[in-house]
Design an enzyme around this catalytic site. Sequence first.
Site, mmCIF file in Angstrom:
data_model
loop_
_atom_site.group_PDB
_atom_site.id
_atom_site.type_symbol
_atom_site.label_atom_id
_atom_site.label_comp_id
_atom_site.label_asym_id
_atom_site.label_seq_id
_atom_site.Cartn_x
_atom_site.Cartn_y
_atom_site.Cartn_z
ATOM 1 N N GLY A 1 0.887 -1.311 -0.030
ATOM 2 C CA GLY A 1 0.000 0.065 0.146
ATOM 3 C C GLY A 1 0.884 1.240 -0.025
ATOM 4 C CB ILE A 2 0.072 4.753 1.718
ATOM 5 C CG1 ILE A 2 -1.100 4.874 0.971
ATOM 6 C CG2 ILE A 2 1.033 5.766 1.916
ATOM 7 C CD1 ILE A 2 -2.183 5.843 1.697
ATOM 8 C CG ASP B 1 2.593 -5.051 16.434
ATOM 9 O OD1 ASP B 1 2.022 -3.852 16.348
ATOM 10 O OD2 ASP B 1 1.855 -5.941 16.465
ATOM 11 C CG ASN C 1 1.914 4.064 5.876
ATOM 12 O OD1 ASN C 1 1.302 4.590 5.177
ATOM 13 N ND2 ASN C 1 2.173 2.626 5.778
ATOM 14 C CE1 TYR D 1 -7.961 4.485 9.249
ATOM 15 C CE2 TYR D 1 -9.510 5.880 8.496
ATOM 16 C CZ TYR D 1 -8.173 5.482 8.484
ATOM 17 O OH TYR D 1 -7.423 5.526 7.384
ATOM 18 C CE LYS E 1 -5.315 6.750 10.123
ATOM 19 N NZ LYS E 1 -3.687 6.402 9.714
ATOM 20 C CB THR F 1 -3.810 0.802 -0.352
ATOM 21 O OG1 THR F 1 -4.934 0.727 0.416
ATOM 22 C CG2 THR F 1 -3.243 2.007 -0.844
ATOM 23 N N PRO F 2 -4.514 -2.300 -0.601
ATOM 24 C CG PRO F 2 -2.951 -3.913 -0.931
ATOM 25 C CD PRO F 2 -3.221 -2.153 -0.942
HETATM 26 P P1 NAD Z 1 -2.871 -0.917 3.901
HETATM 27 O O1 NAD Z 1 -3.773 -2.082 4.625
HETATM 28 O O2 NAD Z 1 -2.781 -1.484 2.492
HETATM 29 O O3 NAD Z 1 -1.463 -1.637 4.296
HETATM 30 C C1 NAD Z 1 -1.257 -1.235 5.603
HETATM 31 C C2 NAD Z 1 0.264 -1.903 6.077
HETATM 32 O O4 NAD Z 1 0.584 -1.691 7.412
HETATM 33 C C3 NAD Z 1 0.246 -3.370 5.900
HETATM 34 O O5 NAD Z 1 1.485 -3.605 5.153
HETATM 35 C C4 NAD Z 1 0.085 -4.141 7.211
HETATM 36 O O6 NAD Z 1 0.713 -5.309 7.248
HETATM 37 C C5 NAD Z 1 0.699 -3.060 7.975
HETATM 38 N N1 NAD Z 1 0.374 -2.799 9.521
HETATM 39 C C6 NAD Z 1 -0.899 -3.067 9.944
HETATM 40 N N2 NAD Z 1 -0.944 -3.058 11.307
HETATM 41 C C7 NAD Z 1 0.634 -3.085 11.513
HETATM 42 C C8 NAD Z 1 1.186 -3.011 12.896
HETATM 43 N N3 NAD Z 1 0.714 -2.915 13.982
HETATM 44 N N4 NAD Z 1 2.475 -2.711 12.760
HETATM 45 C C9 NAD Z 1 2.995 -2.534 11.743
HETATM 46 N N5 NAD Z 1 2.626 -2.492 10.511
HETATM 47 C C10 NAD Z 1 1.277 -2.861 10.541
HETATM 48 O O7 NAD Z 1 -3.354 0.396 4.188
HETATM 49 P P2 NAD Z 1 -3.044 1.560 3.297
HETATM 50 O O8 NAD Z 1 -4.038 1.940 2.361
HETATM 51 O O9 NAD Z 1 -1.625 1.642 2.641
HETATM 52 O O10 NAD Z 1 -2.818 2.775 4.371
HETATM 53 C C11 NAD Z 1 -1.484 3.147 4.922
HETATM 54 C C12 NAD Z 1 -1.821 4.533 6.018
HETATM 55 O O11 NAD Z 1 -2.744 5.350 5.062
HETATM 56 C C13 NAD Z 1 -2.855 3.986 7.067
HETATM 57 O O12 NAD Z 1 -2.631 4.869 8.171
HETATM 58 C C14 NAD Z 1 -4.157 4.410 6.609
HETATM 59 O O13 NAD Z 1 -4.992 4.777 7.591
HETATM 60 C C15 NAD Z 1 -4.032 5.830 5.787
HETATM 61 N N6 NAD Z 1 -4.802 6.013 4.827
HETATM 62 C C16 NAD Z 1 -5.229 5.233 3.865
HETATM 63 C C17 NAD Z 1 -6.201 5.742 2.955
HETATM 64 C C18 NAD Z 1 -6.706 4.999 1.892
HETATM 65 O O14 NAD Z 1 -7.453 5.241 1.103
HETATM 66 N N7 NAD Z 1 -5.921 3.815 1.597
HETATM 67 C C19 NAD Z 1 -6.903 7.091 3.271
HETATM 68 C C20 NAD Z 1 -6.723 7.765 4.311
HETATM 69 C C21 NAD Z 1 -5.453 7.165 4.997
#
Ligand code: NAD
Length: 261
Positions: free
Chosen positions: A17-18, A58, A81, A152, A156, A189-190
């Site tokens: 993801g991000i 973690d 992140n 959530y 945030k 993202t996933p």
């Molecule tokens: P994702 O679920 O695709 O990836 C998240 C990653 O974090 C995964 O690799 C997972 O294994 C890891 N993770 C989860 N729990 C963890 C922990 N306790 N310790 C370490 N790693 C951990 O999510 P994403 O969409 O890539 O989101 C990344 C960030 O961006 C998050 O904070 C999310 O809230 C934020 N965000 C995402 C979106 C969106 O639309 N995708 C929008 C707003 C904010």
Amino acid sequence: MKRLDGKLCLVTGAGRGIGEAIARAFAAEGADVIVTDKDGASAQAVADDIGRQWLRLDVGEEADWQACADAFPAVDTVVNNAGVTGFEEGMSPHDPEHVSLEDWHAVHRVNLDGTFLGCRYAIRAMREKGTGSIINISSRSGMVGIPGAAAYASSKAAIRNHSKTVALYCAEQGLNIRCNSIHPAAVLTPMWEPMLGDGPDREERMAEFVADTPMRRFGEPEEVAALAVLLASDEAAYMTGAELTIDGGLLAGSAVAPSRD
Ligand code: NAD
């Protein structure tokens, strides 16, 4: 000369993801990246692909951060992140009337405790040099209420505020350690998979999710990564305590239909 040459940058949740996009963009700009994730295998896969180092971390575990500090006592950039919506293990109710205390705590443990511990590690690991950049990935959900994702949204919003506290604390201490938050919305993202599914109505569901977004599309992880590169670089030397939205215009206001008058 690349924009992040000579900088050691740690990214949490970078196995996909991000976070993965940020790790890749940092490496492309010359940074020495530490790819971390709770899922060590995914962190290793990304790190191997970009020729950088990795660590299983973690973010909610204080002992993992201690191990990180032992391995990397100094760092230039930390991107907090890693985040969870709470829907990963199935769609339990997350509205303010029905969310369980257990689910509430589980989401805050990763999103808020994880960011707090990440900021604390970062300040300590940047103090000696007296300079650095902390980048916290919050969300559009940290700025508005979300009826179906109470934990959530709360976590945030707390990240948004804690980023400003960290920014002010570092400035007060005479440290050139900047702290800023990024607020994405609807980035494909996933994380979205449980909500989109892979059925025949996937495209329709995607369109529904971005129907209120002025730009009418999902964002790309690389578009968020570009902001992280800016904040990690010396180009952002005068930015601290700032919040950057990247949401296709969603928070700019309602797109009100033209008046009939
Ligand atoms: P994702 O679920 O695709 O990836 C998240 C990653 O974090 C995964 O690799 C997972 O294994 C890891 N993770 C989860 N729990 C963890 C922990 N306790 N310790 C370490 N790693 C951990 O999510 P994403 O969409 O890539 O989101 C990344 C960030 O961006 C998050 O904070 C999310 O809230 C934020 N965000 C995402 C979106 C969106 O639309 N995708 C929008 C707003 C904010």
